[in-house]
Scaffold this motif. Structure first.
Motif, PDB file in Angstrom:
ATOM      1  N   ALA A   1     -48.904  55.731  -0.205  1.00 48.34           N
ATOM      2  CA  ALA A   1     -50.043  54.834  -0.024  1.00 48.34           C
ATOM      3  C   ALA A   1     -49.851  54.005   1.238  1.00 48.34           C
ATOM      4  O   ALA A   1     -48.743  53.922   1.782  1.00 48.34           O
ATOM      5  CB  ALA A   1     -50.191  53.929  -1.239  1.00 48.34           C
ATOM      6  N   HIS A   2     -50.911  53.369   1.667  1.00 50.64           N
ATOM      7  CA  HIS A   2     -50.884  52.537   2.869  1.00 50.64           C
ATOM      8  C   HIS A   2     -49.932  51.365   2.715  1.00 50.64           C
ATOM      9  O   HIS A   2     -49.111  51.101   3.577  1.00 50.64           O
ATOM     10  CB  HIS A   2     -52.297  52.044   3.161  1.00 50.64           C
ATOM     11  CG  HIS A   2     -52.416  51.271   4.420  1.00 50.64           C
ATOM     12  ND1 HIS A   2     -52.258  49.905   4.454  1.00 50.64           N
ATOM     13  CD2 HIS A   2     -52.676  51.657   5.677  1.00 50.64           C
ATOM     14  CE1 HIS A   2     -52.421  49.488   5.698  1.00 50.64           C
ATOM     15  NE2 HIS A   2     -52.678  50.530   6.464  1.00 50.64           N
ATOM     16  N   GLY A   3     -50.031  50.653   1.599  1.00 53.20           N
ATOM     17  CA  GLY A   3     -49.186  49.481   1.391  1.00 53.20           C
ATOM     18  C   GLY A   3     -49.812  48.231   1.965  1.00 53.20           C
ATOM     19  O   GLY A   3     -50.899  48.264   2.539  1.00 53.20           O
TER      20      GLY A   3
ATOM     21  N   ASN B   1     -47.371  44.374  -2.271  1.00 59.31           N
ATOM     22  CA  ASN B   1     -46.836  45.724  -2.112  1.00 59.31           C
ATOM     23  C   ASN B   1     -46.088  46.160  -3.378  1.00 59.31           C
ATOM     24  O   ASN B   1     -46.175  47.324  -3.791  1.00 59.31           O
ATOM     25  CB  ASN B   1     -45.920  45.822  -0.888  1.00 59.31           C
ATOM     26  CG  ASN B   1     -45.740  47.253  -0.454  1.00 59.31           C
ATOM     27  OD1 ASN B   1     -46.668  47.871   0.066  1.00 59.31           O
ATOM     28  ND2 ASN B   1     -44.567  47.808  -0.710  1.00 59.31           N
ATOM     29  N   ALA B   2     -45.392  45.229  -4.009  1.00 54.81           N
ATOM     30  CA  ALA B   2     -44.706  45.539  -5.275  1.00 54.81           C
ATOM     31  C   ALA B   2     -45.729  45.940  -6.336  1.00 54.81           C
ATOM     32  O   ALA B   2     -45.486  46.871  -7.119  1.00 54.81           O
ATOM     33  CB  ALA B   2     -43.877  44.351  -5.739  1.00 54.81           C
ATOM     34  N   ARG B   3     -46.873  45.265  -6.351  1.00 56.52           N
ATOM     35  CA  ARG B   3     -47.931  45.641  -7.303  1.00 56.52           C
ATOM     36  C   ARG B   3     -48.470  47.029  -6.980  1.00 56.52           C
ATOM     37  O   ARG B   3     -48.764  47.817  -7.869  1.00 56.52           O
ATOM     38  CB  ARG B   3     -49.053  44.600  -7.307  1.00 56.52           C
ATOM     39  CG  ARG B   3     -48.665  43.349  -8.083  1.00 56.52           C
ATOM     40  CD  ARG B   3     -49.852  42.467  -8.428  1.00 56.52           C
ATOM     41  NE  ARG B   3     -50.564  41.916  -7.287  1.00 56.52           N
ATOM     42  CZ  ARG B   3     -50.197  40.824  -6.629  1.00 56.52           C
ATOM     43  NH1 ARG B   3     -49.120  40.155  -6.990  1.00 56.52           N
ATOM     44  NH2 ARG B   3     -50.913  40.398  -5.614  1.00 56.52           N
TER      45      ARG B   3
ATOM     46  N   HIS C   1     -46.565  54.114  -9.519  1.00 59.91           N
ATOM     47  CA  HIS C   1     -45.776  54.642 -10.636  1.00 59.91           C
ATOM     48  C   HIS C   1     -46.690  54.980 -11.817  1.00 59.91           C
ATOM     49  O   HIS C   1     -46.492  56.006 -12.489  1.00 59.91           O
ATOM     50  CB  HIS C   1     -44.677  53.660 -11.048  1.00 59.91           C
ATOM     51  CG  HIS C   1     -43.521  53.635 -10.100  1.00 59.91           C
ATOM     52  ND1 HIS C   1     -42.621  54.675  -9.989  1.00 59.91           N
ATOM     53  CD2 HIS C   1     -43.133  52.707  -9.191  1.00 59.91           C
ATOM     54  CE1 HIS C   1     -41.731  54.384  -9.066  1.00 59.91           C
ATOM     55  NE2 HIS C   1     -42.019  53.195  -8.559  1.00 59.91           N
ATOM     56  N   THR C   2     -47.697  54.147 -12.052  1.00 64.27           N
ATOM     57  CA  THR C   2     -48.667  54.433 -13.116  1.00 64.27           C
ATOM     58  C   THR C   2     -49.458  55.695 -12.792  1.00 64.27           C
ATOM     59  O   THR C   2     -49.697  56.536 -13.666  1.00 64.27           O
ATOM     60  CB  THR C   2     -49.615  53.237 -13.319  1.00 64.27           C
ATOM     61  OG1 THR C   2     -48.835  52.100 -13.688  1.00 64.27           O
ATOM     62  CG2 THR C   2     -50.653  53.518 -14.389  1.00 64.27           C
TER      63      THR C   2
END
Length: 165
Positions: free
Chosen positions: A32-34, A41-43, A49-50
């Motif tokens: 992903a872009h981030g 970014n952690a979210r 992961h989901t």
């Protein structure tokens, strides 16, 4: 939002399957872009992961593995760390099989070819256009209409007549 939608996960799974030849020997790498914010970014990483879990639950468990990361490409200081990590993920996947790089984005745009130059991988497409993207859009429109219809509307203002007595 898009990132939390099972439509997104199913569409990305389809993109990985489209470039797959021998799933049991392939590692899907969702990128992903981030964001610039470490917390945001952690979210995004949690979302990825989901998405990977949803992919596994819908047939993605046929792949050797599904890994995730964010480029953080618009933030040079952050990118200095993420690009080598992603390159290492691709190298490791290619050492014992095939790396399937799938952009977790609406479109396949991005700088993957620049960042992964010289590495062995297959590159997929982004989410749109895809039937799951269309289903997600339809769902968003229907949800929006439902919300608008549920919102109390202000009474129409009295219309001032153009005619004067």
């Amino acid at each position: 939002g898009l990132e939390a939608s099972p439509h997104f996960a199913k569409g990305l799974l389809d993109r990985a399957q489209a470039i797959s030849e021998t799933p049991s020997e392939e590692t899907v790498i969702l990128l992903a872009h981030g964001t610039g914010s470490d917390d945001k970014n952690a979210r995004w990483m949690e979302n990825l992961h989901t998405i990977a879990d949803t992919m596994r639950a819908n047939g993605g468990d046929a792949f050797r593995d599904i890994k995730v990361h964010t480029w953080r490409e618009d933030w040079p200081e952050k990118r200095k760390q993420t690009i080598p990590e992603i390159q290492q993920m691709v190298r490791e996947a290619a050492e014992t099989g095939t790396a399937l790089v799938v952009p977790a984005r609406t479109t396949a745009q991005g700088r993957a070819s620049e960042y992964l130059e010289g590495l062995d991988y297959r590159y997929g497409k982004g989410f749109a256009p895809h039937p799951e993207f269309e289903a997600w859009m339809r769902e968003q429109i229907e949800t929006g209409i439902d919300r608008l219809q549920a919102t109390p509307q202000a009474p129409d203002a009295d219309v001032v007549s153009a005619e004067r007595p």
